[in-house]
Design a protein around this motif. Structure first.
Motif, PDB file in Angstrom:
ATOM      1  N   GLN A  75       0.827  -1.197   0.000  1.00  0.00           N
ATOM      2  CA  GLN A  75       0.000   0.000   0.000  1.00  0.00           C
ATOM      3  C   GLN A  75       0.867   1.254   0.000  1.00  0.00           C
ATOM      4  N   GLY A  76       0.603   2.174  -0.912  1.00  0.00           N
ATOM      5  CA  GLY A  76       1.283   3.456  -0.932  1.00  0.00           C
ATOM      6  C   GLY A  76       2.686   3.445  -1.491  1.00  0.00           C
ATOM      7  N   ASP A  77       3.075   2.366  -2.201  1.00  0.00           N
ATOM      8  CA  ASP A  77       4.449   2.298  -2.712  1.00  0.00           C
ATOM      9  C   ASP A  77       4.668   3.057  -4.016  1.00  0.00           C
ATOM     10  N   GLY A  78       3.594   3.596  -4.601  1.00  0.00           N
ATOM     11  CA  GLY A  78       3.738   4.381  -5.816  1.00  0.00           C
ATOM     12  C   GLY A  78       3.805   3.581  -7.102  1.00  0.00           C
ATOM     13  N   TYR A  79       3.629   2.257  -7.012  1.00  0.00           N
ATOM     14  CA  TYR A  79       3.643   1.417  -8.207  1.00  0.00           C
ATOM     15  C   TYR A  79       2.220   1.057  -8.623  1.00  0.00           C
ATOM     16  N   ALA A  80       2.009   0.875  -9.915  1.00  0.00           N
ATOM     17  CA  ALA A  80       0.764   0.337 -10.452  1.00  0.00           C
ATOM     18  C   ALA A  80       0.948  -1.160 -10.709  1.00  0.00           C
ATOM     19  N   PRO A  81      -0.114  -1.949 -10.593  1.00  0.00           N
ATOM     20  CA  PRO A  81       0.020  -3.409 -10.708  1.00  0.00           C
ATOM     21  C   PRO A  81       0.574  -3.864 -12.059  1.00  0.00           C
ATOM     22  N   GLU A  82       1.262  -4.989 -12.026  1.00  0.00           N
ATOM     23  CA  GLU A  82       1.648  -5.755 -13.214  1.00  0.00           C
ATOM     24  C   GLU A  82       1.259  -7.197 -12.951  1.00  0.00           C
ATOM     25  N   GLY A  83       0.785  -7.881 -13.979  1.00  0.00           N
ATOM     26  CA  GLY A  83       0.391  -9.271 -13.803  1.00  0.00           C
ATOM     27  C   GLY A  83      -0.897  -9.574 -14.532  1.00  0.00           C
ATOM     28  N   PHE A  84      -1.581 -10.615 -14.064  1.00  0.00           N
ATOM     29  CA  PHE A  84      -2.759 -11.136 -14.760  1.00  0.00           C
ATOM     30  C   PHE A  84      -3.978 -10.997 -13.854  1.00  0.00           C
ATOM     31  N   TYR A  85      -4.895 -10.148 -14.279  1.00  0.00           N
ATOM     32  CA  TYR A  85      -6.056  -9.798 -13.477  1.00  0.00           C
ATOM     33  C   TYR A  85      -7.336 -10.039 -14.279  1.00  0.00           C
ATOM     34  N   PHE A  86      -8.457  -9.950 -13.610  1.00  0.00           N
ATOM     35  CA  PHE A  86      -9.733  -9.996 -14.335  1.00  0.00           C
ATOM     36  C   PHE A  86     -10.745  -9.141 -13.597  1.00  0.00           C
ATOM     37  N   VAL A  87     -11.672  -8.596 -14.361  1.00  0.00           N
ATOM     38  CA  VAL A  87     -12.719  -7.753 -13.792  1.00  0.00           C
ATOM     39  C   VAL A  87     -14.065  -8.421 -14.039  1.00  0.00           C
ATOM     40  N   THR A  88     -14.975  -8.236 -13.101  1.00  0.00           N
ATOM     41  CA  THR A  88     -16.320  -8.792 -13.156  1.00  0.00           C
ATOM     42  C   THR A  88     -17.320  -7.647 -13.228  1.00  0.00           C
ATOM     43  N   PRO A  89     -18.603  -7.945 -13.445  1.00  0.00           N
ATOM     44  CA  PRO A  89     -19.586  -6.853 -13.477  1.00  0.00           C
ATOM     45  C   PRO A  89     -19.558  -5.974 -12.232  1.00  0.00           C
ATOM     46  N   SER A  90     -19.346  -6.582 -11.075  1.00  0.00           N
ATOM     47  CA  SER A  90     -19.325  -5.792  -9.845  1.00  0.00           C
ATOM     48  C   SER A  90     -18.075  -4.928  -9.726  1.00  0.00           C
ATOM     49  N   SER A  91     -17.094  -5.132 -10.620  1.00  0.00           N
ATOM     50  CA  SER A  91     -15.879  -4.310 -10.610  1.00  0.00           C
ATOM     51  C   SER A  91     -16.131  -2.910 -11.156  1.00  0.00           C
ATOM     52  N   LEU A  92     -17.214  -2.724 -11.888  1.00  0.00           N
ATOM     53  CA  LEU A  92     -17.524  -1.407 -12.437  1.00  0.00           C
ATOM     54  C   LEU A  92     -17.848  -0.430 -11.312  1.00  0.00           C
TER      55      LEU A  92
END
Length: 237
Positions: free
Chosen positions: A99-116
């Protein structure tokens, strides 16, 4: 032919919306945006032989600041559009680990309808799902990492308001059409041998080699792989 197809697409889309609108979060802003962008995006996709509401796949590249939206056509995915990322975490290349390290994620993610998130303070947004199984396996911390509007970020991917409106509408339509989740693969750069060799002294080199396996899978097959985490590494099939 286009006018008939466009009418059918729009009618079917709003019929589906009536049936399953309760499954998706909505605000007055998101309703207005989807209504405004649906005919424009339908026309663009029709011109490319693609269907609005089809299955989507997203890739993000940090160095080039690009977000790609791919659309499933028949059995393979074809690129629909590349959107410019306005900004992301100020620390640059490397995965987010706390938390708060100033980096944006890298890797493999997925979003669902509730992610909106149609109520975002940054116009519109969707949650990337950080931390994922890999992040949790490595005890990484943080949360609420988004792709959103505006052009300000401390760890999210900011697309500008116009950019997120288009992307949000595409996701909304795909979810309305029954896609249960949308894969989002995030890379520091295009994972070629040349680019990796340029970063071989990075502490993240072995992590990026792992990402490259998933990158190569899609480059070869034009189908995103199923991704699991075993023994602290991503595995693909």
């Amino acid at each position: 032919m286009f006018h008939l197809r466009f009418t059918v697409v729009v009618v079917v889309f709003y019929m589906m919306k009536t049936i399953s609108a309760t499954d998706l979060p909505e605000s007055n802003l998101s309703k207005r945006v989807v209504e405004e962008w649906t005919p424009k995006l339908t026309k663009e996709m029709d011109a490319r032989g693609q269907d609005f509401g089809s299955e989507l796949f997203i890739r993000i590249f940090k160095v080039s600041k690009e977000l790609e939206v791919w659309v499933k056509t028949d059995s393979l995915f074809e690129l629909f559009k590349t959107y410019k990322i306005c900004t992301y975490g100020w620390k640059g290349l490397g995965p987010k680990t706390r938390q708060g390290d100033g980096y944006a994620p890298e890797g493999f993610y997925f979003v669902t309808p509730s992610s909106l998130n149609p109520w975002s303070s940054y116009h519109l947004a969707f949650n990337l799902g950080y931390p994922n199984a890999y992040d949790r396996a490595h005890n990484y911390t943080g949360g609420s990492l988004m792709v959103h509007g505006s052009c300000a970020s401390i760890g999210c991917y900011a697309m500008t308001d116009k950019g997120i409106e288009e992307i949000y509408t595409l996701l909304y339509a795909s979810f309305m059409n029954g896609q249960p989740f949308i894969r989002v693969h995030i890379f520091p750069f295009r994972m070629t041998e040349k680019e990796l060799n340029r970063h071989k002294n990075s502490k993240w080199y072995n992590f990026w080699l792992n990402l490259k396996t998933g990158y190569d899978y899609f480059e070869d097959k034009k189908i995103p792989p199923n991704v699991e985490v075993k023994l602290g590494k991503y595995v693909f099939e």
